[in-house]
Design an enzyme around this catalytic site. Structure first.
Site, PDB file in Angstrom:
ATOM      1  N   LYS A  18      25.266  64.902  55.238  1.00 26.68           N
ATOM      2  CA  LYS A  18      25.735  64.721  56.486  1.00 26.68           C
ATOM      3  C   LYS A  18      27.154  64.050  56.518  1.00 26.68           C
ATOM      4  CE  LYS A  18      24.464  60.337  57.794  1.00 26.68           C
ATOM      5  NZ  LYS A  18      25.249  59.347  59.026  1.00 26.68           N
ATOM      6  N   ASN A  19      27.417  63.211  55.674  1.00 27.17           N
ATOM      7  CA  ASN A  19      28.615  62.467  55.521  1.00 27.17           C
ATOM      8  C   ASN A  19      29.851  63.237  55.092  1.00 27.17           C
ATOM      9  OD1 ASN A  19      27.395  60.082  56.555  1.00 27.17           O
ATOM     10  ND2 ASN A  19      27.114  59.175  54.529  1.00 27.17           N
ATOM     11  N   CYS A  26      24.425  52.588  63.233  1.00 25.50           N
ATOM     12  CA  CYS A  26      23.606  51.761  62.710  1.00 25.50           C
ATOM     13  C   CYS A  26      24.178  50.321  62.865  1.00 25.50           C
ATOM     14  CB  CYS A  26      23.335  51.927  61.196  1.00 25.50           C
ATOM     15  SG  CYS A  26      22.475  53.293  61.234  1.00 25.50           S
ATOM     16  N   ARG A  46      32.441  47.859  61.240  1.00 26.90           N
ATOM     17  CA  ARG A  46      33.036  48.914  60.612  1.00 26.90           C
ATOM     18  C   ARG A  46      34.259  49.142  61.627  1.00 26.90           C
ATOM     19  NH1 ARG A  46      28.696  53.453  58.467  1.00 26.90           N
ATOM     20  NH2 ARG A  46      27.177  52.325  60.136  1.00 26.90           N
ATOM     21  N   ASP A  89      24.994  52.531  50.379  1.00 25.56           N
ATOM     22  CA  ASP A  89      24.030  53.513  51.011  1.00 25.56           C
ATOM     23  C   ASP A  89      22.792  53.593  49.976  1.00 25.56           C
ATOM     24  OD1 ASP A  89      25.505  53.644  53.428  1.00 25.56           O
ATOM     25  OD2 ASP A  89      25.803  55.911  53.174  1.00 25.56           O
ATOM     26  N   ARG A  96      18.615  60.659  61.471  1.00 24.26           N
ATOM     27  CA  ARG A  96      20.057  60.816  61.467  1.00 24.26           C
ATOM     28  C   ARG A  96      20.687  61.401  60.301  1.00 24.26           C
ATOM     29  NH1 ARG A  96      22.753  55.699  61.638  1.00 24.26           N
ATOM     30  NH2 ARG A  96      24.600  57.223  61.899  1.00 24.26           N
TER      31      ARG A  96
END
Length: 438
Positions: free
Chosen positions: A22-23, A120, A125, A313, A405
């Site tokens: 997804k990233n 999140c 960020r 992650d 997500r």
């Protein structure tokens, strides 16, 4: 509100397949803004963030078709008309990656208006590096009422090439400005770039669209701007974080698990740490890794770093593993300042963990017991699933919409290799709650 019910004690045995990243998919979907032609993306994961990105692009006037049935895991995007180049708060409040539309919108439309993003709650960020880069490329940035607005010089109508040195390594900043640079006038030189596979994947897609990019995957990227890009077909990389999560699942449950449809070259830091901890990890082919463990894991410290270092992650998932390793594990988080929210939930399950600033000390091997726990963010959710797989009794995980997500039907995948896990509540597609935590 959806929950997972997990009964621990089963070793995971068999083959589990990894979905697309997804990233990688999110910036590649944003890159479709850069052309009037149709773009087709394959190996798209069916996760909530993809649906959010679809809504975001559609709200701007794009036509986005997410494939189902035989066309599953494919999306076709046409940005021929972008009638409203605004990323509205109602959509971006649920996903930080929405800031990735800023660069391509300015490059394509000459302006962009983007709400400050959500996602999140794992720490700051900031997108200041995005904005500094765009200003160097000639954009004028203003901020008011929770929105950022960027505009190019009306006399030229285009961004201009520039020499940009990132103050710190930033994945989304590298991706956002890379997309802006491909249509800029002249050459752009980026230094101190992120080297993550997701950046390389985006660059491969942009190159297929006609962009001129050199050095993707290194600290220095050179882009020669072109007048226009054309449509393309691109296949998204496998999700290295999902693959890493499954490798840890195999090790923590003393299982024998084959993780298929992954890219072992992207998993070096994770595989290395699992081997240090006593798991047997073998690369079976170009896209499969086998992990075996006998329940005799040993402590080994980790320190999160930018790629190719140990990924932030995977920090929460590895901490779950550390609770089952003999000895003391030090977990140092160098990327985000607030990424230990899973600790208190692991402690509720019997883990012995203390936190001092950015370092967590995990004392194992500690028997875990079932408990009702709360998911606070995407990767914290994964760590609690892993802990529940080895806990005594039946655990209930609340707020698993965070998991939705970024993990495609994880409960079904795990159940297919022996886990006792089921979902209670509605599927993610019917959810509208914000995904940010408070």
């Amino acid at each position: 509100m959806d929950k997972f019910v997990v009964r621990g004690g089963n070793p995971l045995v068999g083959t589990i397949r990894v979905s697309g990243a997804k990233n990688s998919a999110l910036p590649c979907m944003a890159a479709a803004i850069l052309t009037e032609d149709e773009v087709t993306l394959e190996n798209i994961p069916q996760v909530q963030d993809i649906e959010t990105e679809r809504k975001l692009l559609a709200s701007m006037g794009a036509e986005v078709e997410l494939g189902y049935g035989r066309a599953q895991h494919r999306t076709t995007i046409s940005c021929r008309t972008l009638s409203d180049p605004v990323a509205k708060y109602e959509i971006v409040k649920t996903m930080r990656a929405s800031s990735l539309v800023l660069g391509p919108l300015v490059a394509r439309c000459g302006m962009a208006r983007v709400a400050m993003p959500g996602g999140c709650a794992i720490g700051g960020r900031p997108i200041d590096l995005h904005l500094k880069g765009l200003e160097k490329m000639g954009a004028v940035i203003t901020q008011e009422h929770g929105y950022l607005e960027a505009r190019v010089n009306p006399e030229t109508g285009r961004l201009k090439g520039a020499h940009i040195v990132f103050d710190k390594i930033t994945v989304t900043g590298t991706e956002d400005l890379l997309m802006a640079a491909v249509l800029a006038d002249g050459e752009t030189l980026f230094e101190n770039c992120a080297r993550e596979p997701e950046v390389t994947d985006l660059a491969a897609m942009l190159t297929a669209m006609g962009a001129r990019i050199e050095g993707a995957g290194t600290a220095t990227i050179r882009v020669r701007g072109v007048e226009r890009l054309h449509g393309a077909r691109h296949r998204i990389n496998p999700d290295r974080i999902e693959a890493g999560t499954f490798l840890v699942a195999g090790a923590i449950t003393a299982g024998d698990l084959i993780v298929a449809n992954c890219n072992p070259a992207h998993l070096g830091a994770i595989i290395g740490k699992l081997q240090e901890a006593g798991a047997r990890v073998d690369i079976l082919s170009g896209d499969s890794v086998r992990v075996r463990a006998d329940g005799d894991l040993r402590a080994t410290d980790i320190s999160t770093q930018e790629y190719p270092g140990f990924p932030t992650d995977m920090q929460a998932q590895y901490m779950a593993l550390a609770t089952q390793a003999e000895g003391v594990t030090l977990v140092r988080e160098n990327i985000f300042e607030n990424r230990f929210m899973h600790v208190q939930e692991l402690v509720r399950m019997g883990a012995n963990i203390s936190v001092d600033g950015r370092t967590a000390t995990v004392r194992g091997r500690t028997p875990l017991s079932s408990a009702a726990v709360m998911c606070s963010d995407l990767r914290a959710s994964a760590s609690l699933v892993l802990a529940a797989l080895v806990a005594d009794g039946e655990s209930i995980l609340d707020r698993v919409y965070h998991m939705d997500r970024g993990y495609e039907r994880i409960e079904e995948k795990l159940r297919g290799v022996g886990a006792q896990i089921r979902r209670m509540g509605n599927v993610f597609a019917r959810r509208e709650e914000p995904l940010a935590t408070v």
